[in-house]
Design an enzyme around this catalytic site. Sequence first.
Site, PDB file in Angstrom:
ATOM      1  N   CYS A 275       0.816  -1.230   0.000  1.00 50.98           N
ATOM      2  CA  CYS A 275       0.000   0.000   0.000  1.00 50.98           C
ATOM      3  C   CYS A 275       0.844   1.272   0.000  1.00 50.98           C
ATOM      4  CB  CYS A 275      -0.937   0.014   1.196  1.00 50.98           C
ATOM      5  SG  CYS A 275      -2.122  -1.323   1.148  1.00 50.98           S
TER       6      CYS A 275
ATOM      7  N   HIS B 157      -3.207   7.196   3.074  1.00 53.04           N
ATOM      8  CA  HIS B 157      -3.658   5.946   2.453  1.00 53.04           C
ATOM      9  C   HIS B 157      -5.025   5.576   3.030  1.00 53.04           C
ATOM     10  CE1 HIS B 157      -4.047   1.960   1.085  1.00 53.04           C
ATOM     11  NE2 HIS B 157      -3.704   1.382   2.235  1.00 53.04           N
TER      12      HIS B 157
ATOM     13  N   ASN C 188     -10.063  -0.182   0.366  1.00 52.53           N
ATOM     14  CA  ASN C 188      -8.608  -0.054   0.308  1.00 52.53           C
ATOM     15  C   ASN C 188      -8.126  -0.549  -1.058  1.00 52.53           C
ATOM     16  OD1 ASN C 188      -5.840  -0.367   0.541  1.00 52.53           O
ATOM     17  ND2 ASN C 188      -5.899  -1.362   2.546  1.00 52.53           N
TER      18      ASN C 188
HETATM   19  N1  ACO Z   1     -18.001  -8.833   9.370  1.00 49.62           N
HETATM   20  C1  ACO Z   1     -18.443  -9.090  10.597  1.00 49.62           C
HETATM   21  N2  ACO Z   1     -17.643  -9.411  11.621  1.00 49.62           N
HETATM   22  C2  ACO Z   1     -16.320  -9.469  11.391  1.00 49.62           C
HETATM   23  C3  ACO Z   1     -15.779  -9.194  10.119  1.00 49.62           C
HETATM   24  C4  ACO Z   1     -16.674  -8.869   9.087  1.00 49.62           C
HETATM   25  N3  ACO Z   1     -16.269  -8.581   7.829  1.00 49.62           N
HETATM   26  N4  ACO Z   1     -14.448  -9.309  10.175  1.00 49.62           N
HETATM   27  C5  ACO Z   1     -14.142  -9.630  11.441  1.00 49.62           C
HETATM   28  N5  ACO Z   1     -15.273  -9.738  12.177  1.00 49.62           N
HETATM   29  C6  ACO Z   1     -15.397 -10.063  13.607  1.00 49.62           C
HETATM   30  C7  ACO Z   1     -14.252 -10.925  14.068  1.00 49.62           C
HETATM   31  O1  ACO Z   1     -14.527 -12.292  13.843  1.00 49.62           O
HETATM   32  C8  ACO Z   1     -14.177 -10.561  15.525  1.00 49.62           C
HETATM   33  O2  ACO Z   1     -15.157 -11.293  16.227  1.00 49.62           O
HETATM   34  P1  ACO Z   1     -14.796 -11.971  17.659  1.00 49.62           P
HETATM   35  O3  ACO Z   1     -14.474 -10.807  18.545  1.00 49.62           O
HETATM   36  O4  ACO Z   1     -16.072 -12.688  17.992  1.00 49.62           O
HETATM   37  O5  ACO Z   1     -13.629 -12.850  17.380  1.00 49.62           O
HETATM   38  C9  ACO Z   1     -14.578  -9.108  15.587  1.00 49.62           C
HETATM   39  O6  ACO Z   1     -15.275  -8.863  14.354  1.00 49.62           O
HETATM   40  C10 ACO Z   1     -13.413  -8.145  15.696  1.00 49.62           C
HETATM   41  O7  ACO Z   1     -12.436  -8.472  14.706  1.00 49.62           O
HETATM   42  P2  ACO Z   1     -11.060  -7.721  14.654  1.00 49.62           P
HETATM   43  O8  ACO Z   1     -10.245  -8.272  13.520  1.00 49.62           O
HETATM   44  O9  ACO Z   1     -10.460  -7.705  16.005  1.00 49.62           O
HETATM   45  O10 ACO Z   1     -11.563  -6.231  14.273  1.00 49.62           O
HETATM   46  P3  ACO Z   1     -10.785  -4.874  14.339  1.00 49.62           P
HETATM   47  O11 ACO Z   1     -11.528  -3.912  15.141  1.00 49.62           O
HETATM   48  O12 ACO Z   1      -9.315  -5.064  14.624  1.00 49.62           O
HETATM   49  O13 ACO Z   1     -10.884  -4.368  12.815  1.00 49.62           O
HETATM   50  C11 ACO Z   1      -9.653  -4.169  10.745  1.00 49.62           C
HETATM   51  C12 ACO Z   1     -10.284  -5.113  11.780  1.00 49.62           C
HETATM   52  C13 ACO Z   1     -10.752  -3.335  10.136  1.00 49.62           C
HETATM   53  C14 ACO Z   1      -8.970  -5.004   9.682  1.00 49.62           C
HETATM   54  C15 ACO Z   1      -8.634  -3.243  11.445  1.00 49.62           C
HETATM   55  O14 ACO Z   1      -7.803  -4.001  12.278  1.00 49.62           O
HETATM   56  C16 ACO Z   1      -7.764  -2.474  10.465  1.00 49.62           C
HETATM   57  O15 ACO Z   1      -8.252  -1.664   9.694  1.00 49.62           O
HETATM   58  N6  ACO Z   1      -6.449  -2.680  10.522  1.00 49.62           N
HETATM   59  C17 ACO Z   1      -5.530  -1.955   9.632  1.00 49.62           C
HETATM   60  C18 ACO Z   1      -5.464  -2.563   8.287  1.00 49.62           C
HETATM   61  C19 ACO Z   1      -4.588  -1.738   7.388  1.00 49.62           C
HETATM   62  O16 ACO Z   1      -4.399  -0.557   7.597  1.00 49.62           O
HETATM   63  N7  ACO Z   1      -4.006  -2.322   6.402  1.00 49.62           N
HETATM   64  C20 ACO Z   1      -3.178  -1.500   5.540  1.00 49.62           C
HETATM   65  C21 ACO Z   1      -2.289  -2.290   4.845  1.00 49.62           C
HETATM   66  S1  ACO Z   1      -3.077  -3.121   3.559  1.00 49.62           S
HETATM   67  C22 ACO Z   1      -1.817  -3.383   2.394  1.00 49.62           C
HETATM   68  O17 ACO Z   1      -0.686  -3.058   2.544  1.00 49.62           O
HETATM   69  C23 ACO Z   1      -2.249  -4.105   1.199  1.00 49.62           C
END
Ligand code: ACO
Length: 329
Positions: A115, A253, A283
């Site tokens: 990214c 980003h 993204n």
């Molecule tokens: N729909 C519904 N529920 C979901 C989904 C979904 N799509 N995805 C995960 N959940 C659930 C999980 O199972 C979990 O449930 P549990 O607590 O019962 O286990 C709960 O939601 C929380 O999941 P987390 O993964 O802990 O959610 P979080 O708040 O961390 O959000 C996210 C996840 C959005 C991916 C966040 O961590 C994020 O944006 N991180 C940064 C990503 C990023 O910036 N990437 C950039 C690089 S990408 C690149 O270089 C190509």
Amino acid sequence: MMDKNHVKIYSTGRYIPPNRVSNHDLTSWMDTSDEWIVKRTGIRSRYLSRGDNTSDLCIKAAHNVLEGSHVNADEIGLIIVATMSPDGQSPSVASKVQSAIQAGQAMAFDMNAACSGFVYALSTAEKILRHAPYSYALVLGGEVMSKEIDWTDRKTAVLFGDGAAGVLIGKTDESDQFISEDLHANGDKGEALTSGNRKVDNPLIQSDKSVSYLTMDGREIFNFVTRSIPDSIQKVIEDGETEIEDIDYFLLHQANARIIEIVAKKLKRPIEAFPMNIQNYGNTSAASLPILLDELAKDRTVLNGKKQKIILSAFGGGLTWGTLLLEIN
Ligand code: ACO
């Protein structure tokens, strides 16, 4: 007489595949909800390719970039495509673009910093251009992330989208637009985002030939970004001998609206200074910043003839991150 050491952005362009997929549409394929996706990420829809590969999107974006300039393709000496989802290893996406737009004088190569790719590529192109015998470079970010995703993994599948965009930069006798930069990698945390891994498979060792889908430790990246990006932005502002209050726009980003809100808060700047389009595109990895830049240019928010200071800051797989301070007009 042109000052050979000054570089500016001449034009921008983008191409988004036409198939909009809403969060609601995703719920018919996987166990997720519009509410979860909007609340955790800010994403409401993304555009997915119906078969166009990364080079197809990049070629259309390149034509759009050139349409907005007075430059002919044969005046371009360098094409860099930032991508983590190339059509294949060879030919590069950049070579396909070079052929399609008939940039007969251009060298061409792809660059992968996930990214952060567009920021890395723009920084690289600007430096090559300063010492090159030609006047223009085309820098694109293009991705078909939808082919890298495991569509049974709701944790990643809801986040990404497809698209391509870029800029034409060139030498100028006006003032230099590239003020300062801060680029980094931390390979120790590389496993936080993996994609497209292939095992060694040859007559000496037989192994699984399959290519792996994208995996991401979202929490790890979230924490790393909200710690490192404010520092990186502060650094370019300091090195650019300017004040944070003088920055017109912070283009981050588009990975997660919550990340952008946290960065704005840490920098004590109003959220209005952090334009967002993640709600529409998700993204799009290396395409994310140039798509945003082109949208802002097309509605005359930036690149409108007025001097403005903008930040471009990206982060992602590698792990990599990088920030540029530009003074554009
Ligand atoms: N729909 C519904 N529920 C979901 C989904 C979904 N799509 N995805 C995960 N959940 C659930 C999980 O199972 C979990 O449930 P549990 O607590 O019962 O286990 C709960 O939601 C929380 O999941 P987390 O993964 O802990 O959610 P979080 O708040 O961390 O959000 C996210 C996840 C959005 C991916 C966040 O961590 C994020 O944006 N991180 C940064 C990503 C990023 O910036 N990437 C950039 C690089 S990408 C690149 O270089 C190509």
